[in-house]
Design a protein around this motif. Structure first.
Motif, PDB file in Angstrom:
ATOM      1  N   LEU A 236       0.922  -1.106  -0.192  1.00 17.90           N
ATOM      2  CA  LEU A 236       0.092  -0.026  -0.121  1.00 17.90           C
ATOM      3  C   LEU A 236       0.957   1.475   0.112  1.00 17.90           C
ATOM      4  O   LEU A 236       0.476   2.265  -0.344  1.00 17.90           O
ATOM      5  CB  LEU A 236      -0.861  -0.038   1.235  1.00 17.90           C
ATOM      6  N   VAL A 237       2.067   1.016   0.634  1.00 22.35           N
ATOM      7  CA  VAL A 237       3.002   2.237   0.689  1.00 22.35           C
ATOM      8  C   VAL A 237       4.277   2.078  -0.166  1.00 22.35           C
ATOM      9  O   VAL A 237       4.566   0.882  -0.579  1.00 22.35           O
ATOM     10  CB  VAL A 237       3.261   2.729   2.013  1.00 22.35           C
ATOM     11  N   GLN A 238       4.821   2.990  -0.646  1.00 27.85           N
ATOM     12  CA  GLN A 238       6.024   2.919  -1.589  1.00 27.85           C
ATOM     13  C   GLN A 238       7.033   3.383  -0.811  1.00 27.85           C
ATOM     14  O   GLN A 238       7.197   4.798  -0.646  1.00 27.85           O
ATOM     15  CB  GLN A 238       5.948   3.661  -2.916  1.00 27.85           C
ATOM     16  N   VAL A 239       7.874   2.637   0.006  1.00 28.91           N
ATOM     17  CA  VAL A 239       8.777   3.157   0.879  1.00 28.91           C
ATOM     18  C   VAL A 239       9.881   4.194   0.335  1.00 28.91           C
ATOM     19  O   VAL A 239      10.298   5.072   1.074  1.00 28.91           O
ATOM     20  CB  VAL A 239       9.586   1.938   1.614  1.00 28.91           C
ATOM     21  N   ASP A 240      10.147   3.848  -1.095  1.00 27.06           N
ATOM     22  CA  ASP A 240      11.338   4.497  -1.500  1.00 27.06           C
ATOM     23  C   ASP A 240      10.858   6.189  -2.292  1.00 27.06           C
ATOM     24  O   ASP A 240      11.701   6.412  -3.066  1.00 27.06           O
ATOM     25  CB  ASP A 240      12.234   3.833  -2.601  1.00 27.06           C
ATOM     26  N   ARG A 241       9.632   6.387  -2.335  1.00 26.98           N
ATOM     27  CA  ARG A 241       9.053   7.485  -2.814  1.00 26.98           C
ATOM     28  C   ARG A 241       9.303   8.514  -2.040  1.00 26.98           C
ATOM     29  O   ARG A 241       8.565   8.832  -0.886  1.00 26.98           O
ATOM     30  CB  ARG A 241       7.763   7.251  -3.513  1.00 26.98           C
ATOM     31  N   THR A 242       9.999   9.615  -2.488  1.00 25.23           N
ATOM     32  CA  THR A 242      10.229  10.823  -1.770  1.00 25.23           C
ATOM     33  C   THR A 242       9.466  12.097  -2.105  1.00 25.23           C
ATOM     34  O   THR A 242       9.597  13.330  -1.445  1.00 25.23           O
ATOM     35  CB  THR A 242      11.739  11.242  -1.676  1.00 25.23           C
ATOM     36  N   THR A 243       8.619  12.163  -2.931  1.00 29.91           N
ATOM     37  CA  THR A 243       7.833  13.218  -3.515  1.00 29.91           C
ATOM     38  C   THR A 243       6.464  12.527  -3.851  1.00 29.91           C
ATOM     39  O   THR A 243       6.058  11.335  -4.100  1.00 29.91           O
ATOM     40  CB  THR A 243       8.433  13.928  -4.828  1.00 29.91           C
ATOM     41  N   THR A 244       5.710  13.635  -4.397  1.00 25.24           N
ATOM     42  CA  THR A 244       4.107  13.227  -4.863  1.00 25.24           C
ATOM     43  C   THR A 244       4.079  12.733  -6.225  1.00 25.24           C
ATOM     44  O   THR A 244       4.506  13.702  -7.321  1.00 25.24           O
ATOM     45  CB  THR A 244       3.183  14.406  -4.765  1.00 25.24           C
ATOM     46  N   THR A 245       3.806  11.636  -6.401  1.00 22.51           N
ATOM     47  CA  THR A 245       3.937  10.909  -7.777  1.00 22.51           C
ATOM     48  C   THR A 245       3.006   9.958  -8.080  1.00 22.51           C
ATOM     49  O   THR A 245       2.431   9.382  -7.220  1.00 22.51           O
ATOM     50  CB  THR A 245       5.383  10.211  -7.977  1.00 22.51           C
ATOM     51  N   ALA A 246       2.084  10.084  -9.142  1.00 19.91           N
ATOM     52  CA  ALA A 246       0.987   9.351  -9.471  1.00 19.91           C
ATOM     53  C   ALA A 246       1.546   8.382 -10.679  1.00 19.91           C
ATOM     54  O   ALA A 246       1.774   9.125 -11.913  1.00 19.91           O
ATOM     55  CB  ALA A 246      -0.534   9.901  -9.706  1.00 19.91           C
ATOM     56  N   THR A 247       1.440   7.212 -10.750  1.00 17.71           N
ATOM     57  CA  THR A 247       1.685   6.259 -11.902  1.00 17.71           C
ATOM     58  C   THR A 247       0.529   5.594 -12.365  1.00 17.71           C
ATOM     59  O   THR A 247      -0.101   4.913 -11.640  1.00 17.71           O
ATOM     60  CB  THR A 247       2.724   5.269 -11.580  1.00 17.71           C
ATOM     61  N   VAL A 248       0.294   5.760 -13.602  1.00 16.99           N
ATOM     62  CA  VAL A 248      -1.024   5.098 -14.323  1.00 16.99           C
ATOM     63  C   VAL A 248      -0.504   4.201 -15.296  1.00 16.99           C
ATOM     64  O   VAL A 248       0.405   4.744 -16.447  1.00 16.99           O
ATOM     65  CB  VAL A 248      -1.881   6.210 -15.010  1.00 16.99           C
ATOM     66  N   SER A 249      -0.613   2.746 -15.368  1.00 14.51           N
ATOM     67  CA  SER A 249      -0.559   1.902 -16.253  1.00 14.51           C
ATOM     68  C   SER A 249      -1.125   2.086 -17.504  1.00 14.51           C
ATOM     69  O   SER A 249      -2.137   2.609 -17.611  1.00 14.51           O
ATOM     70  CB  SER A 249      -0.642   0.475 -15.732  1.00 14.51           C
TER      71      SER A 249
END
Length: 925
Positions: free
Chosen positions: A132-145
């Motif tokens: 549920l969480v992305q430990v290595d993300r340091t900023t606000t990012t949304a990824t759409v496949s």
């Protein structure tokens, strides 16, 4: 020699790079195209690390690695997507982990425990659970496949971008338009003249869409507010293809008022015209939207050479409509004289058909050709071709006055081609790099007829035959734009996993632009012998030919400590505008001016615009606070050269003596600057429901504004300068349920306060022309929507017969300056337009009796046919009430045309689109 001199800063910087970096491949500005998979392999019985375990991605041409002495492993250069990962070790049962999802710039961690082999050939298969969480993300990012993008009820990439938290109408966190960098496969694709994306990648070509609305890494530049990074699909292992086609129609009972003609085309009187109210059902064509997309791809030489092609045809008539009652050459008598309508002579030779005033037609082709030169080197060629035309009324206020003379409105023609040649290489298992060259050519034309000498052009007097509060009954546009932007881009990067902690990346970028723009007016008058031609008035045209250069270099380090992730980087930017600016702006039109120290002598009034240099540090930190909670903090300094259209306004420094005011560009503008901070929290609430909270603040300086000067002859001189500033603060709250469940959903709320000294670079001049006081304090910006709530709901039962996705949007209105009792508010943007709400849905259904992979498609835009109000009258705060209208009505003044007063004051473009229903199918083979 001159070009070589302009490249000296670049050569000096390259000379300073370590020799090993140059030997291994140029480092790069390019956006990351890859993610990575990392983890630890241990013995299930003893818990001891297992060195030498072989790990590879299934069906990926052997891409993999082996664990080190501590059981750790890292697989770099993994394209975004979903993978199965196999772990093999002598004496232990093989283990395959399925559904491993990789995102750009993210580390997917897979820790595995291997058990001793009980019988030969034993293999254990497990399914990875997406955290549920992305430990290595340091900023606000949304990824759409690509799969998620296909399910959304959107017709373009831009629609999907606007669904992300913090993004409103294409603006990121309250920033101005044009503050976003667009990249495709790591290559920037912004048109430097207007700083918008030069083309749109088609949805079925997209593998991953990454939207960064927060503080972004040093590898990204020429952006103040955000980054959109698109990675196109990799080539399939076997030949496959797809087709999707659907047609849509407006399905609304809302009514529009139109003038109707009771007689055939020709000369007639005012009594031959009446008004009628018709619904969108009756006005719009049966097929208001046609969208056809097809893709095919596969290996030409297995494991060596492959190709993929995507084509699209899109025809959209939108929702602004006029009626073809008058041709540009029609000449009527009496309408603007205030005489009795019974004495009017009306020439009306139009067909009487309803026509779209915002139609667009587009053809596009996206292609990829890939060649595996060796096990370590891969060549990619991408091509993006786009061609189309349309009526530009949406951006021109709906062409309101020309509602009944549609053949007199200019048409837009656009043609874009972008070619990207990339070399991807690996050095061992720890290092890889990319080198790309791209050529972008973006052509835009606006004209009525191809030749300015076309005899069908009419005199401007025919646009003035109507009287007060009436639509045109003749005439045509008399201007022509011919804009060309060409850009050669080189980007390169080199990344290396130095150890278990540090993933270092260095890069460069060089962009060489060529702007070749020509705009001119067309004149048909007595001095041209009543024949149309480009205006002989030298002030009626503008010619710009210039070759500015950009260069950038950066270093970025992603440090993954136990319990702490740090992203740190530093970026250097260089810009050469390649232009001369005046020394004395009050006499900008003069090449030479008097020497104040020696009146008998003169001095040059031109000097080379300064080159811009800047350094921008970036820092992001993330650390877990619990098993399912991660905090993050990031900050950065961001620079962006103003869009080049501002640098080169009135490029010939012409001053029309008949004008009271003249406006100039300024190639010496300094880069605009933003200092941004954000703090965020990711938190798992249940096994499949998560939360993300972000608070942000941006301090914006050096924005482009205007300075008004007094020329020696008493006229006003306006030039662009760095004078405006602003502050933006707010927060986003996102709740989501994992898409692996039969019912998944997202809920994104954005609260923002966007304030500044002006909403538009040209606002100061506009206020001066209107006799208003300059803005000396922070006020709400025109696009400051305080509250935005987006919700998506996806229902996908396990049997897979149908998938339904619904998108709901609720947002507060944009501000406006109220006008009450004929008195304008002294506080700009003191009032707010009405709230907006609408819902869209897309349904895929696969009939059980059809063996082929065919799905039926239903798409509904604005499901409940809500009125979406985009603009209002300042005197009422409503789009359907106006103090001016009531004053005109009460005065008894005669409408100087064939329409009613209410029709003239109704603005179609102030309302969003009505309900649109589309039906189609998707076929895969």
């Amino acid at each position: 020699m001159r070009t070589l001199a302009r490249f000296l800063p670049l050569l000096v910087l390259l000379a300073g790079l370590p020799a090993t970096a140059l030997a291994d491949g140029f480092p790069a500005e390019a956006s990351s195209l890859y993610g990575k998979i990392a983890g630890t392999v241990t013995d299930a019985a003893s818990g001891e690390p297992l060195p030498g375990v072989n790990i590879f991605l299934v069906d990926s041409d052997g891409q993999g690695t082996a664990t080190d002495l501590d059981g750790n492993y890292t697989i770099l250069q993994v394209r975004p997507g979903t993978y199965s990962v196999r772990f093999t070790f002598i004496g232990f049962a093989n283990q395959v982990v399925e559904n491993v999802q990789v995102e750009v710039d993210r580390t997917t961690r897979i820790d595995v425990q291997l058990s001793e082999e009980v019988f030969e050939g034993q293999e254990v298969v497990v399914t990875a659970e997406r955290g549920l969480v992305q430990v290595d993300r340091t900023t606000t990012t949304a990824t759409v496949s690509g799969e998620e993008l296909e399910a959304l009820p959107v017709n373009s990439i831009n629609d999907a971008i606007s669904l992300q938290a913090g993004v409103v109408d294409g603006r990121f966190r309250g920033g101005r338009s044009g503050e976003v960098a667009f990249l495709v496969n790591g290559v920037p694709i912004n048109n430097a003249f207007n700083n918008q994306a030069a083309f749109e990648v088609e949805q079925n070509m997209v593998s991953s869409l990454e939207v960064i609305s927060g503080v972004f890494n040093a590898e990204y530049g020429q952006a103040l507010s955000g980054v959109v990074s698109i990675v196109t699909k990799d080539l399939p292992d076997s030949w496959s293809g797809s087709f999707q086609g659907f047609a849509g129609a407006l399905a609304s009972t809302r009514e529009l008022e139109f003038v109707d003609r009771s007689v055939g085309p020709g000369l007639t009187g005012a009594d031959s015209f009446t008004s009628e109210e018709l619904s969108y059902f009756e006005v719009a064509p049966l097929t208001n939207l046609i969208d056809l997309q097809a893709s095919i791809g596969g290996p030409i030489i297995r494991d060596k050479l492959g190709i993929q092609l995507t084509g699209r045809y899109l025809n959209n008539d939108s929702h602004l409509f006029g009626r073809d009652l008058f041709n540009p050459a029609d000449s009527s008598v009496g309408l603007n004289t205030g005489t009795d309508p019974a004495n009017w002579i009306v020439e009306s030779t139009g067909s009487g058909d309803f026509v779209s005033l915002s139609e667009s037609e587009r053809w596009s082709l996206n292609g990829t050709l890939s060649y595996q030169l060796s096990t370590n080197v891969k060549l990619d060629y991408n091509v993006f071709l786009q061609d189309g035309n349309g009526m530009p009324c949406w951006g021109r206020g709906g062409c309101h006055d020309q509602k009944y003379v549609p053949d007199g409105i200019n048409r837009d023609r656009f043609n874009s081609q972008t070619h990207i040649l990339g070399v991807r290489y690996t050095l061992g298992t720890k290092s890889f790099g990319n080198v790309s060259y791209s050529y972008l050519r973006d052509k835009y034309d606006s004209f009525l007829y191809e030749s300015p000498f076309d005899e069908r052009y009419q005199t401007p007097q025919l646009q003035s035959l109507d009287g007060a509060s009436a639509f045109d009954v003749g005439g045509n546009d008399l201007f022509n734009n011919d804009f060309l932007t060409e850009t050669h881009t080189i980007v390169a990067d080199f990344s290396s996993q130095l150890n278990q902690v540090h993933l270092a990346k260095v890069g460069i970028l060089a962009r060489l632009h060529r702007l070749d723009n020509f705009s001119f007016g067309i004149e048909k008058s007595a001095r041209t012998g009543n024949q149309p031609q480009p205006s002989p008035d030298r002030f009626a045209d503008n010619l710009l030919q210039v070759n500015p250069i950009e260069f950038a270099a950066y270093v970025q380090d992603k440090m993954e400590f136990e319990g702490l992730i740090v992203n740190a980087g530093l970026r250097f930017d260089y810009f050469d505008p390649d232009y001369q600016i005046p020394n004395d702006w009050r006499q900008a039109e003069q090449d030479r001016v008097l020497n104040p120290d020696n009146p008998a002598d003169s001095l040059s009034n031109r000097t080379a615009a300064d080159r811009a240099l800047q350094l921008s540090p970036r820092l992001g930190i993330a650390f877990p606070i619990s098993a399912e909670g991660v905090m993050r903090f990031s900050a950065g300094l961001f620079f962006q050269t103003p869009q080049l259209s501002l640098l080169y306004t009135n490029p010939e420094y012409e001053v029309n003596p008949a004008a009271n005011t003249v406006q100039f560009g300024n190639a010496g503008l300094e880069p605009e600057r933003t200092l941004a901070f954000e703090v965020g929290l990711q938190q798992g609430l249940t096994e499949d429901i998560g939360l993300e909270l972000t608070l942000f603040s941006k301090d914006v300086r050096n924005l482009t504004g205007q300075e008004v000067l007094r020329a020696p002859d008493g006229s006003f001189v306006v030039r662009w300068i760095n004078r405006d500033y602003g502050t933006i603060r707010g927060g986003t709250l996102s709740l989501f349920r994992q898409s692996t469940a039969p019912i998944s959903w997202t809920l994104d709320y954005t609260l923002q306060f966007a304030e500044g000294t002006s909403s538009d670079p040209g606002e100061a001049f506009g206020r001066q022309q209107s006799g208003l006081e300059p803005i000396l304090s922070l006020v709400r910006l025109n696009w400051d929507r305080r509250h935005v709530l987006n919700n998506t709901l996806t229902i996908a039962p396990g049997e897979g017969n149908f998938t339904l996705t619904m998108v709901n949007r609720l947002r507060s209105g944009e501000p406006y300056t109220s006008l009450r009792n004929n008195a304008r508010s002294t506080i700009p943007n003191n009032a707010e337009r009405p709230f907006q709400f609408w819902s869209d849905l897309r349904l895929f259904y696969k009939p059980a009796f059809i063996k082929q992979d065919i799905q039926l498609l239903v798409q509904v835009i604005n499901l409940f046919d809500n009125e979406i109000i985009n603009a209002v009258y300042a005197s009422s705060g409503r789009p359907d009430e106006s103090l001016t209208l009531e004053q005109f009505r009460n005065s008894g003044t005669q409408v100087g045309g064939l329409n009613t007063l209410d029709e003239y004051f109704f603005r179609q473009e102030w309302y969003g689109p009505p309900r649109q229903i589309s039906l189609g199918l998707t076929y895969r083979f």
